[in-house]
Design a protein around this motif. Sequence first.
Motif, PDB file in Angstrom:
ATOM      1  N   PHE A   1      44.164  96.498 -37.648  1.00  0.00           N
ATOM      2  CA  PHE A   1      43.003  96.031 -38.425  1.00  0.00           C
ATOM      3  C   PHE A   1      43.453  95.291 -39.672  1.00  0.00           C
ATOM      4  O   PHE A   1      43.038  95.579 -40.784  1.00  0.00           O
ATOM      5  N   GLY A   2      44.283  94.268 -39.457  1.00  0.00           N
ATOM      6  CA  GLY A   2      44.652  93.338 -40.522  1.00  0.00           C
ATOM      7  C   GLY A   2      43.644  92.207 -40.539  1.00  0.00           C
ATOM      8  O   GLY A   2      42.537  92.341 -40.007  1.00  0.00           O
ATOM      9  N   LYS A   3      44.036  91.040 -41.105  1.00  0.00           N
ATOM     10  CA  LYS A   3      43.038  89.969 -41.252  1.00  0.00           C
ATOM     11  C   LYS A   3      42.536  89.460 -39.892  1.00  0.00           C
ATOM     12  O   LYS A   3      41.348  89.192 -39.738  1.00  0.00           O
TER      13      LYS A   3
ATOM     14  N   ILE B   1      40.168  92.140 -38.305  1.00  0.00           N
ATOM     15  CA  ILE B   1      38.851  92.139 -38.962  1.00  0.00           C
ATOM     16  C   ILE B   1      38.027  90.957 -38.446  1.00  0.00           C
ATOM     17  O   ILE B   1      36.850  91.079 -38.114  1.00  0.00           O
TER      18      ILE B   1
ATOM     19  N   ALA C   1      37.012  91.466 -34.734  1.00  0.00           N
ATOM     20  CA  ALA C   1      36.038  92.561 -34.631  1.00  0.00           C
ATOM     21  C   ALA C   1      34.676  92.103 -35.151  1.00  0.00           C
ATOM     22  O   ALA C   1      33.637  92.412 -34.560  1.00  0.00           O
ATOM     23  N   GLY C   2      34.681  91.341 -36.254  1.00  0.00           N
ATOM     24  CA  GLY C   2      33.427  90.846 -36.832  1.00  0.00           C
ATOM     25  C   GLY C   2      32.692  89.931 -35.865  1.00  0.00           C
ATOM     26  O   GLY C   2      31.466  90.014 -35.727  1.00  0.00           O
TER      27      GLY C   2
ATOM     28  N   ILE D   1      43.929 102.682 -44.657  1.00  0.00           N
ATOM     29  CA  ILE D   1      42.903 101.811 -44.061  1.00  0.00           C
ATOM     30  C   ILE D   1      42.022 102.611 -43.097  1.00  0.00           C
ATOM     31  O   ILE D   1      40.806 102.429 -43.057  1.00  0.00           O
TER      32      ILE D   1
ATOM     33  N   LEU E   1      32.780  82.590 -38.512  1.00  0.00           N
ATOM     34  CA  LEU E   1      33.658  83.467 -39.283  1.00  0.00           C
ATOM     35  C   LEU E   1      35.077  82.914 -39.180  1.00  0.00           C
ATOM     36  O   LEU E   1      35.632  82.835 -38.082  1.00  0.00           O
ATOM     37  N   GLY E   2      35.645  82.535 -40.308  1.00  0.00           N
ATOM     38  CA  GLY E   2      36.997  81.972 -40.311  1.00  0.00           C
ATOM     39  C   GLY E   2      36.990  80.506 -39.961  1.00  0.00           C
ATOM     40  O   GLY E   2      37.158  79.646 -40.802  1.00  0.00           O
TER      41      GLY E   2
END
Lengths: 300, 351
Positions: free
Chosen positions: B32-34, B37, B40-41, B61, B305-306
């Motif tokens: 669950f690093g960048k 996340i 998953a989002g 975390i 996202l991103g």
Amino acid sequence: MSSREKAFLVGDNPFHGISHLSQERSRIRGDTPTSPEYAAKLVAIAVENGANGFMFSVSNTTLSILKILNENGVVEHLDLYGIVPYAYEYVRMASQKGGVPGLAKTVAKEIFFSGNFGAVFSGLNGVLRAKPISLMKAYLAYEISRIKTAAGKNARLNCVLLHQLVTDVCLGFSLDWLFRAYVDFMLDNGIKPGFNTGNFAFLVDKFRGWRMNLEDVIIAAPFNKVGFQMVPSKENCEKALASLPRPNVLAISILAAGYLKPEEAVEYIAGLLNIKGVVVGVSKEKHAYETFRLLRDKLT
Amino acid sequence: MLILQDLFDVGKLFCDVLKLSGDKLRVAVVGFGKMGILHAGILNVLPKVQLVAVCEKSGLIRRFMKNLFRDVSVVDDVGKLSDLGLDAVYVTTPISCHFAVVKSIYNLKVASSVFVEKPLASNYGEARELCDLALKFGDVNMVGYMRRFSVTFRKAKELLDQGVIGKPVSFSAYAYSSDFFGVDKNSKIGTPKVGVLRDLGCHAMDLALWFFGNSKVKKAKIDSLFGKGSEDSAFFEVETECGVRGKFDVSWCVDGYRVPEVGFTVDGCNGVMRVNDDVLELNLNGGEKFRWFRHDLGDGVGFWLGAPEYYREDECFVKSLIDGKNFEPDFFSSAKVDLVIDEIKAKAKNK
């Protein structure tokens, strides 16, 4: 609506060397706008020509700009809209510090040595009890104090917005309680809570579903004639905008990252309901002069 | 015996259909690093997906995640995901852990479909072993070479396939970032041990394999700017099976690349194509010029996202799960990137 009520904000993207049209363009543009002295001069010119606010990600660069604006007496003519955290710097830091745990340690150290006791206490509480809300409050208190220190006592910190990446991650995970805690914390501190999002229609829909008061918040989201970065579509965003109870949206990317001419961009914005104001970045003195004149003429 | 086998197959098919026709696909994320996340989002907003569990090594975390996600299981070991009836697992750990984690997912039957962030593994040997495991135990697999889902590179591939610039003769490619630009050599900051080729250069290599087919490394040079065996910049030349010659320049210490950027200039018999993450340009021999920005190429997605390509990538993986069919970049096409990187390293060593 009077021109005083409409927000004409100088955006800070060019000051960070950002162009959403192409990175190549910002490289060609050179380093000039990233010098705090020159950036402060551009903000001052924009203010002389109709700008009444400054929207910025909280970074060392923008804090230096605020400091100069304070020294020059420009800051008292501005409403400040801070965006936290400066996500791209944190992403870079995560790469350098070995991921999210390394980043967390670095930020914790910064807060600890900031001398902001409220933030330190809340932060310690957050870490020891693994409470995201306490940690968020500690971080926000730290960032707000950095802005206030740089901008001085005459500054009006009107609104603090959550950065797009954070807002949209929280939306993705449907963290309604975190949004609520953010809004409550900001209102308790006399600051308007704001959200910068790339998913405007989704956010409006979610907030309604969670029965959050849309009148309490400011939303900054892309609105432009070509639908650039308007997710999931231009039509959906326009519909969501029209459905809001009052004008509380700051239109960003109105020039679609330099793809549109200012005249056609402004014409589109003028036809939209519920726009509280616009945010435009400027990288040259001529831009600062012309753009804000145009905005003032066409949008008031 | 044949009837029993048929009954078993029909039963399995029925279970699969039941699983997929149920409410949602059950997905877990390991690491669950960048990137964890981010995926998953996105997965959480896709209508046919439910984020069921997260596996993360860091205790701190994990403790936060338990308070953040009330309906998601949080575990510290991949084995603990095996009883959750998962349809797929996303592996977004550091690159050095990809091999062990994916191997565990297959061997412990955690899930039969796997998405791995790029690159597939730390070397070709590991990548090949994962391909074998995927063939033996796996259903659908994908590797996160997200630039294949970028509108500019997709358009470039389409135009190359149409022969708009004629037969490609040569190309030059770059992959740059400013992640370590201006970092003092004596500072405590360490560059990722995996090196710039596997961290950043792999994107350019994957695109080159996609555009021009398999290639052999002809020349290679790797530079260490921070010492301690770090690989910080690389220059290498390749030749494809069709005789197209290519040059690559890769570095994470270049000024002006706030976000990583990959780009190509392709010389063809009928013109030149220039493409990067933001823009695609064509200069044809007849004098005609064309330019497309993201704005012109339909860059819209359902959730942003991103970057839009992450959404398209996850959407594609979910579609491949539903269809039960692999889409590239899968393990097999991505293993070729690991092969080329190993060749570059060997060539640079023997120089």
